[in-house]
Design an enzyme around this catalytic site. Sequence first.
Site, PDB file in Angstrom:
ATOM      1  N   HIS A  74       0.991  -1.174   0.147  1.00 56.26           N
ATOM      2  CA  HIS A  74      -0.035   0.092   0.104  1.00 56.26           C
ATOM      3  C   HIS A  74       0.737   1.267   0.096  1.00 56.26           C
ATOM      4  CE1 HIS A  74      -4.128  -0.993  -0.039  1.00 56.26           C
ATOM      5  NE2 HIS A  74      -3.840  -2.020   0.703  1.00 56.26           N
ATOM      6  N   ASP A 103      -5.000   2.334   1.975  1.00 52.80           N
ATOM      7  CA  ASP A 103      -5.434   1.406   3.351  1.00 52.80           C
ATOM      8  C   ASP A 103      -5.797   2.905   4.191  1.00 52.80           C
ATOM      9  OD1 ASP A 103      -2.544   2.840   2.866  1.00 52.80           O
ATOM     10  OD2 ASP A 103      -1.875   1.584   4.665  1.00 52.80           O
ATOM     11  N   TYR A 152      -7.759   7.038 -17.780  1.00 54.18           N
ATOM     12  CA  TYR A 152      -8.818   8.030 -16.877  1.00 54.18           C
ATOM     13  C   TYR A 152      -8.896   9.323 -17.517  1.00 54.18           C
ATOM     14  CZ  TYR A 152      -8.079   4.394 -13.358  1.00 54.18           C
ATOM     15  OH  TYR A 152      -7.997   3.200 -12.843  1.00 54.18           O
ATOM     16  N   GLU A 169       0.042   8.403  10.619  1.00 59.20           N
ATOM     17  CA  GLU A 169      -1.599   7.903  10.960  1.00 59.20           C
ATOM     18  C   GLU A 169      -2.111   9.077  12.010  1.00 59.20           C
ATOM     19  OE1 GLU A 169      -0.931   3.110  11.321  1.00 59.20           O
ATOM     20  OE2 GLU A 169      -0.423   4.323  12.966  1.00 59.20           O
TER      21      GLU A 169
END
Length: 417
Positions: A114, A119, A313, A390
Amino acid sequence: MTGPTELPPLPDTRFAGLAAEAASLRPSTVALRREIHRHPELGLHLPRTQEAIQRALADLPLEITVGKATSSVTAVLRGARPGPAVLLRGDMDALPLREDTGLEFGSEVEGTMHACGHDLHVAMLASAARLLAARAGELAGSVVFMFQPGEEGFHGARHMIHEGVLEAAGDRVERAFALHVHGNMPAGHLRTRPGPIMAAADTFSVRVVGKGGHGSAPQHAIDPVPAAAAMVGALQTLITRRVGVFDPAVLSVTRIAAGTTTNIIPETAELEGTFRTLSESTRALVRSELPMVCEAVGAAHGCRVHVDIEPGYPVTVNDPMETGRVLGLAEQVLGFDRTGVMPDPIMGAEDFSYVLQRVPGTFAFLGACPPGMDPEQAPSNHSNRIVHDESALPAGVALYAAFALDALRPAGPALAG
């Protein structure tokens, strides 16, 4: 007496306590993030990630469906009053990289990591669902939580749109919002912009066919190598002379291959590359003229040319009104000094563009550079050494929740939850 030209917004009571609620969910948010980080999966079929999401949502009052063609998860939260629906997206898939971060919860899947923060996106969206479920009494309408596989080149958003994610709550969603963590921005800071924020990404391959021969006698061969080399320069001239400077494009030839040894003129040569554009008109121009340039250069060298363009895209275009709302919400939730407008788009691509083609909304970046690192020098997204902070997770949870609370605010007094 005159005051400053820009003043921080006055507090909005609708968001009182929102940051604290998001912070209280940090342990479960971090736990889900780390579980997914340890077990990354690629592409459209992510059964283990899908199962982790379903477990995280199992005790919430959500209508949950899973994809038929992919491992997507769609969850609908109904508010206490009827009203429109809004969509929040979090992508799920990892990248084919060998992790080299030294994290204690590093990838346990060899060659998969990741490295783009998906995540974190999943974990933030799942905790936002929990936070909003606790505040369902404040919602006049529905929230669609879009857990999407296959963002890394697999058109996962388009698969989910075909399976009805935009109509999951009944009527089509009226607004949409997605966050993407950024390793080169300070943690907990939000940046976005109205209009194009990410580019369209198309790839091309060119096969140049000549006539092989001995390297000592090129006059008896038709050498595709100088033809291919001339195409590299001609394609750059296409960009600088046919594309307007105020609607730019970027074209990179990233692979050239020809020949087997030193004394053989090969019969064929190959080019591959990508071009990125910020409008559909310039995209169409490059797609039209790239084959003509290559074919003309090849003809000048006596070679036949085969060109293939693979559409990627589309341009990711933020709705100006929705973007203004998101910036205002970020000022309320994160603080005036942690919110800003990006001066320029990023030439990477994003398949949330398929949603924004159909629904007004906004795509925004949330900083996640670890403390002590210079954001300019930190490993970037898609690096096998990137570490996302985090501490940014509660900010993302609160922003997702604030978007829904703002979009679905009742016209009268809110009902009890």
